[in-house]
Design an enzyme around this catalytic site. Structure first.
Site, mmCIF file in Angstrom:
data_model
loop_
_atom_site.group_PDB
_atom_site.id
_atom_site.type_symbol
_atom_site.label_atom_id
_atom_site.label_comp_id
_atom_site.label_asym_id
_atom_site.label_seq_id
_atom_site.Cartn_x
_atom_site.Cartn_y
_atom_site.Cartn_z
ATOM 1 N N ILE A 152 0.841 -1.208 0.000
ATOM 2 C CA ILE A 152 0.000 0.000 0.000
ATOM 3 C C ILE A 152 0.872 1.253 0.000
ATOM 4 O O ILE A 152 0.581 2.229 -0.705
ATOM 5 C CB ILE A 152 -0.964 -0.002 1.208
ATOM 6 C CG1 ILE A 152 -1.885 -1.230 1.138
ATOM 7 C CG2 ILE A 152 -1.798 1.281 1.241
ATOM 8 C CD1 ILE A 152 -2.733 -1.460 2.382
ATOM 9 N N ASP A 171 11.083 2.499 6.528
ATOM 10 C CA ASP A 171 10.561 1.146 6.686
ATOM 11 C C ASP A 171 11.495 0.448 7.670
ATOM 12 O O ASP A 171 12.712 0.624 7.590
ATOM 13 C CB ASP A 171 10.569 0.406 5.342
ATOM 14 C CG ASP A 171 9.698 -0.847 5.373
ATOM 15 O OD1 ASP A 171 8.667 -0.870 4.677
ATOM 16 O OD2 ASP A 171 10.046 -1.799 6.122
ATOM 17 N N ASP A 254 -8.786 6.698 8.787
ATOM 18 C CA ASP A 254 -9.731 5.659 8.357
ATOM 19 C C ASP A 254 -9.899 4.585 9.425
ATOM 20 O O ASP A 254 -10.852 3.813 9.378
ATOM 21 C CB ASP A 254 -9.206 5.013 7.055
ATOM 22 C CG ASP A 254 -10.178 3.988 6.470
ATOM 23 O OD1 ASP A 254 -11.376 4.321 6.360
ATOM 24 O OD2 ASP A 254 -9.758 2.865 6.140
ATOM 25 N N GLU A 259 -13.033 0.164 17.225
ATOM 26 C CA GLU A 259 -13.969 0.290 16.089
ATOM 27 C C GLU A 259 -15.226 -0.513 16.374
ATOM 28 O O GLU A 259 -15.118 -1.650 16.824
ATOM 29 C CB GLU A 259 -13.298 -0.191 14.799
ATOM 30 C CG GLU A 259 -12.153 0.718 14.399
ATOM 31 C CD GLU A 259 -11.498 0.340 13.071
ATOM 32 O OE1 GLU A 259 -11.976 -0.599 12.400
ATOM 33 O OE2 GLU A 259 -10.503 0.978 12.710
ATOM 34 N N HIS A 277 -13.265 3.113 8.394
ATOM 35 C CA HIS A 277 -12.493 1.926 7.984
ATOM 36 C C HIS A 277 -12.994 1.363 6.640
ATOM 37 O O HIS A 277 -13.419 0.209 6.547
ATOM 38 C CB HIS A 277 -12.543 0.846 9.073
ATOM 39 C CG HIS A 277 -11.414 -0.149 8.945
ATOM 40 N ND1 HIS A 277 -10.918 -0.876 9.999
ATOM 41 C CD2 HIS A 277 -10.680 -0.541 7.867
ATOM 42 C CE1 HIS A 277 -9.952 -1.673 9.585
ATOM 43 N NE2 HIS A 277 -9.788 -1.490 8.280
ATOM 44 N N ILE A 278 -12.899 2.213 5.631
ATOM 45 C CA ILE A 278 -13.406 1.807 4.306
ATOM 46 C C ILE A 278 -12.288 1.717 3.269
ATOM 47 O O ILE A 278 -12.550 1.749 2.063
ATOM 48 C CB ILE A 278 -14.497 2.786 3.794
ATOM 49 C CG1 ILE A 278 -13.987 4.237 3.811
ATOM 50 C CG2 ILE A 278 -15.777 2.635 4.599
ATOM 51 C CD1 ILE A 278 -14.847 5.207 3.011
ATOM 52 N N GLY A 279 -11.038 1.598 3.756
ATOM 53 C CA GLY A 279 -9.909 1.535 2.824
ATOM 54 C C GLY A 279 -10.095 0.492 1.728
ATOM 55 O O GLY A 279 -9.779 0.716 0.565
HETATM 56 N N1 LIG Z 1 -7.692 0.865 5.951
HETATM 57 C C1 LIG Z 1 -7.923 -0.329 5.440
HETATM 58 O O1 LIG Z 1 -9.036 -0.692 5.103
HETATM 59 C C2 LIG Z 1 -6.777 -1.261 5.249
HETATM 60 C C3 LIG Z 1 -5.673 -1.188 6.055
HETATM 61 N N2 LIG Z 1 -4.625 -2.041 5.865
HETATM 62 C C4 LIG Z 1 -3.471 -1.906 6.750
HETATM 63 O O2 LIG Z 1 -2.350 -1.549 5.974
HETATM 64 C C5 LIG Z 1 -1.232 -2.271 6.444
HETATM 65 C C6 LIG Z 1 -0.181 -2.359 5.357
HETATM 66 O O3 LIG Z 1 -0.623 -3.194 4.321
HETATM 67 P P1 LIG Z 1 0.361 -3.646 3.149
HETATM 68 O O4 LIG Z 1 1.022 -2.483 2.561
HETATM 69 O O5 LIG Z 1 -0.415 -4.544 2.269
HETATM 70 O O6 LIG Z 1 1.425 -4.489 3.970
HETATM 71 P P2 LIG Z 1 2.905 -4.849 3.535
HETATM 72 O O7 LIG Z 1 3.314 -5.983 4.400
HETATM 73 O O8 LIG Z 1 2.982 -5.011 2.064
HETATM 74 O O9 LIG Z 1 3.726 -3.545 3.930
HETATM 75 C C7 LIG Z 1 3.995 -3.150 5.228
HETATM 76 C C8 LIG Z 1 5.378 -2.524 5.237
HETATM 77 O O10 LIG Z 1 5.594 -1.934 6.497
HETATM 78 C C9 LIG Z 1 6.871 -2.322 6.994
HETATM 79 N N3 LIG Z 1 6.764 -2.295 8.445
HETATM 80 C C10 LIG Z 1 6.147 -3.172 9.247
HETATM 81 N N4 LIG Z 1 6.178 -2.750 10.516
HETATM 82 C C11 LIG Z 1 6.836 -1.570 10.519
HETATM 83 C C12 LIG Z 1 7.178 -0.637 11.523
HETATM 84 N N5 LIG Z 1 6.839 -0.833 12.784
HETATM 85 N N6 LIG Z 1 7.855 0.460 11.164
HETATM 86 C C13 LIG Z 1 8.197 0.656 9.876
HETATM 87 N N7 LIG Z 1 7.894 -0.185 8.875
HETATM 88 C C14 LIG Z 1 7.205 -1.277 9.191
HETATM 89 C C15 LIG Z 1 7.158 -3.684 6.389
HETATM 90 O O11 LIG Z 1 8.543 -3.929 6.312
HETATM 91 C C16 LIG Z 1 6.504 -3.536 5.018
HETATM 92 O O12 LIG Z 1 7.401 -3.046 4.047
HETATM 93 C C17 LIG Z 1 -1.841 -3.613 6.869
HETATM 94 O O13 LIG Z 1 -1.020 -4.278 7.802
HETATM 95 C C18 LIG Z 1 -3.155 -3.211 7.458
HETATM 96 O O14 LIG Z 1 -3.008 -2.978 8.831
HETATM 97 C C19 LIG Z 1 -4.631 -2.960 4.870
HETATM 98 C C20 LIG Z 1 -5.707 -3.064 4.030
HETATM 99 C C21 LIG Z 1 -6.894 -2.262 4.183
HETATM 100 O O1 LIG Z 2 -12.283 -5.861 5.798
HETATM 101 C C1 LIG Z 2 -12.113 -4.644 5.836
HETATM 102 O O2 LIG Z 2 -12.875 -3.842 5.368
HETATM 103 C C2 LIG Z 2 -10.861 -4.122 6.490
HETATM 104 C C3 LIG Z 2 -9.732 -4.096 5.554
HETATM 105 C C4 LIG Z 2 -8.457 -4.096 6.287
HETATM 106 O O3 LIG Z 2 -8.248 -3.323 7.171
HETATM 107 C C5 LIG Z 2 -7.433 -5.063 5.911
HETATM 108 O O4 LIG Z 2 -7.606 -5.741 4.878
HETATM 109 O O5 LIG Z 2 -6.441 -5.170 6.630
#
Ligand SMILES: NC(=O)C1=CN([C@@H]2O[C@H](COP(=O)(O)OP(=O)(O)OC[C@H]3O[C@@H](n4cnc5c(N)ncnc54)[C@H](O)[C@@H]3O)[C@@H](O)[C@H]2O)C=CC1
Ligand SMILES: O=C(O)CCC(=O)C(=O)O
Length: 303
Positions: A152, A171, A254, A259, A277-279
């Site tokens: 992301i 990171d 978000d 929640e 929380h609609i990401g």
């Molecule tokens: N708002 C929403 O609806 C959504 C939120 N998310 C959140 O977004 C987060 C990230 O998702 P992705 O990018 O797919 O994960 P990802 O695993 O691809 O990327 C996370 C990155 O953060 C780094 N990282 C982990 N902990 C860290 C820390 N404490 N300090 C610095 N860097 C750190 C990792 O090395 C990695 O490069 C998910 O874990 C989830 O919590 C994900 C999907 C939907």
């Molecule tokens: O299911 C959802 O809408 C939450 C998405 C999310 O935060 C995630 O995929 O980590």
């Protein structure tokens, strides 16, 4: 016949495809207290963020049929993964499906804050015409600090760069090989250099909040912060303090510590842009999540 529980909803096409595979699909949300007992009769369960499969739930399921938990999404922080695996239950997620949608939402919050779109939507409904008050900021030429340059984070960085922002990142794995388009900084340096900060890391319960009082103090005067990651990554009390003191000019949020959130002081703050929380809540992301869920189930049960 395999039996699958869809506990927090799944895209219609995916449900139909599962049925076509000869699976008995039950779409029903169980209250937390009932979930463990209910899971006993299912081979697999698909959840989003509403259901929490913690140790207490898994203990109630012990002796049941459950072999697979699928998180239709990225973060598995609502599942006790270690305990599930210890008990022979595999946990899978759909990591790629929602990256673009979440990144677009982060960018949307940046624009909302930079141009007072959030608060205009509130005040104009009260008949106010705050033209002189809402003098915004261009994002072109501003520095965006991306914290967590994963899936992301990268989609967000790409979009911000295309809008003329200078992107820097932190990171915890350090400088990422092959990433030459954005400069790497330690967190402290990133906080001091960024006009906008966007968080894209998982929540680590052992570490606690990544952005608290000390981190806000290190930010530029009038920085903006976007949290589309997890609520607890930011200490909400410290954020409110930073918003009230003017240290932080705006926050796009978000995700919340609890929640659905009851933190109305934060949600109704004039410098805040909020979404519930609609990401991942776009048709496209949910379609991709549905496809990934079907593929996981097909592969896991050899269907
Ligand atoms: N708002 C929403 O609806 C959504 C939120 N998310 C959140 O977004 C987060 C990230 O998702 P992705 O990018 O797919 O994960 P990802 O695993 O691809 O990327 C996370 C990155 O953060 C780094 N990282 C982990 N902990 C860290 C820390 N404490 N300090 C610095 N860097 C750190 C990792 O090395 C990695 O490069 C998910 O874990 C989830 O919590 C994900 C999907 C939907
Ligand atoms: O299911 C959802 O809408 C939450 C998405 C999310 O935060 C995630 O995929 O980590």
């Amino acid at each position: 016949m395999k039996k699958v529980l869809i506990a927090d909803g799944l895209q219609k096409n995916a449900v139909e495809q599962l049925k076509d595979l000869g699976i008995e699909v039950i779409e029903r949300h169980f209250e937390q207290e009932e979930l463990g007992e209910a899971l006993k009769e299912f081979d697999a369960v698909v959840i989003r963020s509403a259901s929490k499969i913690n140790k207490a739930v898994l203990d109630k399921e012990l002796g049941g049929k459950l072999k697979l938990i699928i998180r239709g999404g990225v973060g598995v922080d609502n599942i006790d993964v270690d305990y599930a695996v210890k008990n022979g239950i595999i946990v899978k997620n759909t990591p790629n499906a929602s990256s673009v949608s979440v990144a677009e939402l982060a960018i949307a919050h940046i624009f909302a804050l930079a141009r007072f779109i959030n608060i205009s939507n509130v005040t104009m409904r009260d008949g106010k015409w705050n033209k002189k008050k809402y003098v915004g900021t261009e994002i072109t030429g501003k520095t965006l600090g991306v914290v967590g340059l994963g899936r992301i984070g990268r989609e967000t960085a790409k979009r911000a760069a295309a809008l003329g922002m200078k992107v820097i990142y932190f990171d915890f794995i350090g400088e990422i090989p092959g990433v030459s388009e954005y400069e790497y900084y330690k967190l402290d340096e990133l906080l001091a250099k960024s006009d906008f900060i966007s968080l894209h890391v998982p929540y680590d319960a052992k570490q606690g909040s990544l952005i608290g009082k000390e981190e806000f103090a290190k930010m530029k005067e009038g920085a903006y912060i976007i949290n589309c990651a997890r609520g607890k990554v930011v200490d909400e009390a410290a954020l409110l303090e930073a918003l009230n003191s003017g240290k932080v000019a705006g926050a796009g949020i978000d995700v919340f510590e609890q929640e659905p959130t009851q933190n109305l002081e934060l949600v109704s703050h004039p410098k805040v842009s909020v979404t519930p929380h609609i990401g991942a809540s776009t048709n496209e992301a949910q379609e991709k999540i549905g496809e990934e869920v079907v593929n996981i189930i097909k592969e896991f049960f050899n269907l």
